[in-house]
Each structure stands twice: as C-alpha cells, then as structure tokens.
Design a protein around this motif. Structure first.
Motif, PDB file in Angstrom:
ATOM      1  N   TYR A  28      12.147  -0.384  -4.726  1.00 55.65           N
ATOM      2  CA  TYR A  28      11.774  -0.341  -6.141  1.00 55.65           C
ATOM      3  C   TYR A  28      10.743   0.755  -6.394  1.00 55.65           C
ATOM      4  O   TYR A  28      10.778   1.437  -7.422  1.00 55.65           O
ATOM      5  N   ALA A  29       9.836   0.949  -5.434  1.00 54.54           N
ATOM      6  CA  ALA A  29       8.793   1.967  -5.591  1.00 54.54           C
ATOM      7  C   ALA A  29       9.344   3.384  -5.442  1.00 54.54           C
ATOM      8  O   ALA A  29       8.682   4.346  -5.838  1.00 54.54           O
ATOM      9  N   SER A  30      10.554   3.525  -4.891  1.00 57.30           N
ATOM     10  CA  SER A  30      11.117   4.861  -4.699  1.00 57.30           C
ATOM     11  C   SER A  30      11.674   5.448  -5.997  1.00 57.30           C
ATOM     12  O   SER A  30      11.984   6.639  -6.054  1.00 57.30           O
ATOM     13  N   ARG A  31      11.781   4.619  -7.036  1.00 59.09           N
ATOM     14  CA  ARG A  31      12.284   5.114  -8.318  1.00 59.09           C
ATOM     15  C   ARG A  31      11.223   6.001  -8.967  1.00 59.09           C
ATOM     16  O   ARG A  31      10.054   5.983  -8.570  1.00 59.09           O
ATOM     17  N   SER A  32      11.627   6.771  -9.967  1.00 60.55           N
ATOM     18  CA  SER A  32      10.677   7.587 -10.704  1.00 60.55           C
ATOM     19  C   SER A  32       9.658   6.681 -11.393  1.00 60.55           C
ATOM     20  O   SER A  32      10.033   5.735 -12.094  1.00 60.55           O
ATOM     21  N   GLY A  33       8.374   6.934 -11.160  1.00 59.38           N
ATOM     22  CA  GLY A  33       7.319   6.102 -11.713  1.00 59.38           C
ATOM     23  C   GLY A  33       6.824   5.061 -10.732  1.00 59.38           C
ATOM     24  O   GLY A  33       5.921   4.282 -11.045  1.00 59.38           O
ATOM     25  N   GLY A  34       7.394   5.038  -9.521  1.00 58.83           N
ATOM     26  CA  GLY A  34       6.997   4.057  -8.511  1.00 58.83           C
ATOM     27  C   GLY A  34       5.676   4.428  -7.843  1.00 58.83           C
ATOM     28  O   GLY A  34       5.196   5.557  -7.938  1.00 58.83           O
ATOM     29  N   LEU A  35       5.105   3.456  -7.145  1.00 57.65           N
ATOM     30  CA  LEU A  35       3.841   3.659  -6.440  1.00 57.65           C
ATOM     31  C   LEU A  35       4.077   4.451  -5.157  1.00 57.65           C
ATOM     32  O   LEU A  35       4.929   4.090  -4.335  1.00 57.65           O
ATOM     33  N   VAL A  36       3.305   5.516  -4.982  1.00 57.80           N
ATOM     34  CA  VAL A  36       3.501   6.426  -3.862  1.00 57.80           C
ATOM     35  C   VAL A  36       3.287   5.728  -2.520  1.00 57.80           C
ATOM     36  O   VAL A  36       4.107   5.831  -1.598  1.00 57.80           O
ATOM     37  N   GLY A 147      -5.017   7.214  -4.771  1.00 60.13           N
ATOM     38  CA  GLY A 147      -5.037   6.016  -3.940  1.00 60.13           C
ATOM     39  C   GLY A 147      -3.809   5.128  -4.159  1.00 60.13           C
ATOM     40  O   GLY A 147      -2.693   5.599  -4.354  1.00 60.13           O
ATOM     41  N   TRP A 148      -4.052   3.814  -4.163  1.00 62.07           N
ATOM     42  CA  TRP A 148      -2.963   2.860  -4.309  1.00 62.07           C
ATOM     43  C   TRP A 148      -2.380   2.824  -5.714  1.00 62.07           C
ATOM     44  O   TRP A 148      -1.304   2.249  -5.928  1.00 62.07           O
ATOM     45  N   SER A 149      -3.045   3.428  -6.682  1.00 66.47           N
ATOM     46  CA  SER A 149      -2.504   3.457  -8.047  1.00 66.47           C
ATOM     47  C   SER A 149      -1.695   4.717  -8.319  1.00 66.47           C
ATOM     48  O   SER A 149      -1.149   4.884  -9.415  1.00 66.47           O
ATOM     49  N   ALA A 150      -1.617   5.625  -7.349  1.00 66.21           N
ATOM     50  CA  ALA A 150      -0.886   6.879  -7.536  1.00 66.21           C
ATOM     51  C   ALA A 150       0.608   6.618  -7.721  1.00 66.21           C
ATOM     52  O   ALA A 150       1.201   5.790  -7.020  1.00 66.21           O
TER      53      ALA A 150
END
Length: 203
Positions: A28-36, A147-150
């Motif tokens: 899910y995070a790999s989509r555009s807008g996901g968490l790095v 950080g974790w919000s990127a």
C-alpha cells in the motif's frame, strides 16, 4: 492435540498473518503518496510472502500429526505431499524473484536530485534505469516531509525514445515543470504535496 502443540500451531498461524499484513502495508505504501520508510522496510514480497507460506505449511503439518492411529498416518502423508507441492514452486519463485530484484536494483541509479530552495523538505528526484536493452528509462518523483512522515509522489516515467526526458525543475514555489522532447508538463502541488495531473503544452 496437546495444549502445547495447539499454542504452537496458533503461534505459527499468527506469525503468518503478521507477515501477510506487513507485506500488505508495504504494498500500500508503494503507491503514489505512500510513506517512504514503510515501503522501504515492508514492500518485500519474497521474504514476507515466503515466510507466511512456510509458517502456514508447518502449522498444517503439526496440526495433521496431532491425531492418532492409521487415519493420522494417512492424513500426515497427504499433508507432507502437499507441503512438497507448495514449497517446490515457492522456492523456485523466491529464487527467480530475488534474482530479478537484484538485477533491476543494479540497473537503477540516481541521476538528479533538486531540493526546493524555500522548502528543504520537498525534493525532486530523477532515477535512471539502464536494465532495458534498448535504452535507459527515467522516473521522476517528488519527496515531501522528513523521517517517518516522508511521502513519495510519482511524477512520471519516460523511456529513451522519442519522448525523451530533458529536464525536471522547480518553476515556482508550488509548481514543477517537466520538459520532454515532445511537450512541456506543469504540475501544481496540492496542500498535501500531491502533484496531481499536469497541464501539457506541445513543444
């Protein structure tokens, strides 16, 4: 089934579920807008899905071997055959997936990185992938936050053909201009950093 074995089987199944949920979060995070950081840590199908299958198979073997008598022996034999049928393609797929991943990662390289002059938490990146035999393709992304919000936002991908990528740059405080061989694309950032859909002008 003894209490100890029952808890072992439950623990193995819980571990398999945890691996599946972890991979789902990474995907899910790999989509555009996901968490790095979530994508970097959890978007790993080979180890996570492989671990989930192995844990489920082991729990099935332990569960099948807990009964008694001839019926138990026949059931255990069927489960062992099923284990072999499941694990053989899994091992092969894992090997192919790992090799493909290493090959693709080896072909990717950072080409350009542009930090916004007024907002250092916004960074444009261009990555080149030379794994293709014909030409090098390029992928542009926008990184926002730290950080974790990127988060990472997809701007686009271009091959080395007629629509070759020429430049990706900050044009204003909230606009990104992409120049290709055929057109000029202007992205306007939303409040959350999403580039959205561009306006295109033929060159």
């Amino acid at each position: 089934m003894t209490v100890r074995r029952r808890w072992t089987v439950r623990g193995l199944r819980s571990g398999a579920l945890a691996a599946l949920l972890a991979y789902a979060a990474g995907l899910y995070a790999s989509r555009s807008g996901g968490l790095v950081e979530v994508e970097r840590l959890l978007d790993r199908p080979v180890p996570l899905l492989g671990a989930a299958v192995v844990l489920l198979v082991v729990s099935a073997v332990l569960g099948a071997g807990s009964s008694s008598g001839a019926r138990s022996g026949a059931r255990a034999g069927v489960v062992q055959i099923a284990v072999a049928v499941v694990l053989a393609p899994l091992v092969a797929a894992s090997a192919v997936g790992a090799a493909s991943s290493r090959l693709l990662d080896g072909g990717a390289r950072s080409v350009e990185r542009k930090v916004h002059p007024d907002h250092p938490e916004r960074v444009l990146t261009v990555t080149g992938d030379s794994s293709s035999i014909d030409s090098t393709s390029y992928r542009a992304e926008l990184l926002t936050g730290t950080g974790w919000s990127a988060r990472h936002w997809t701007i686009g991908s271009w091959d080395g053909g007629r629509d070759r990528l020429r430049a990706v740059e900050w044009s204003t405080a909230d606009r990104i201009t992409v120049t290709t061989a055929r057109e000029l694309l202007v992205f306007t950032l939303g409040p959350d950093g999403d580039p959205g859909r561009p306006t295109a002008t033929p060159r």
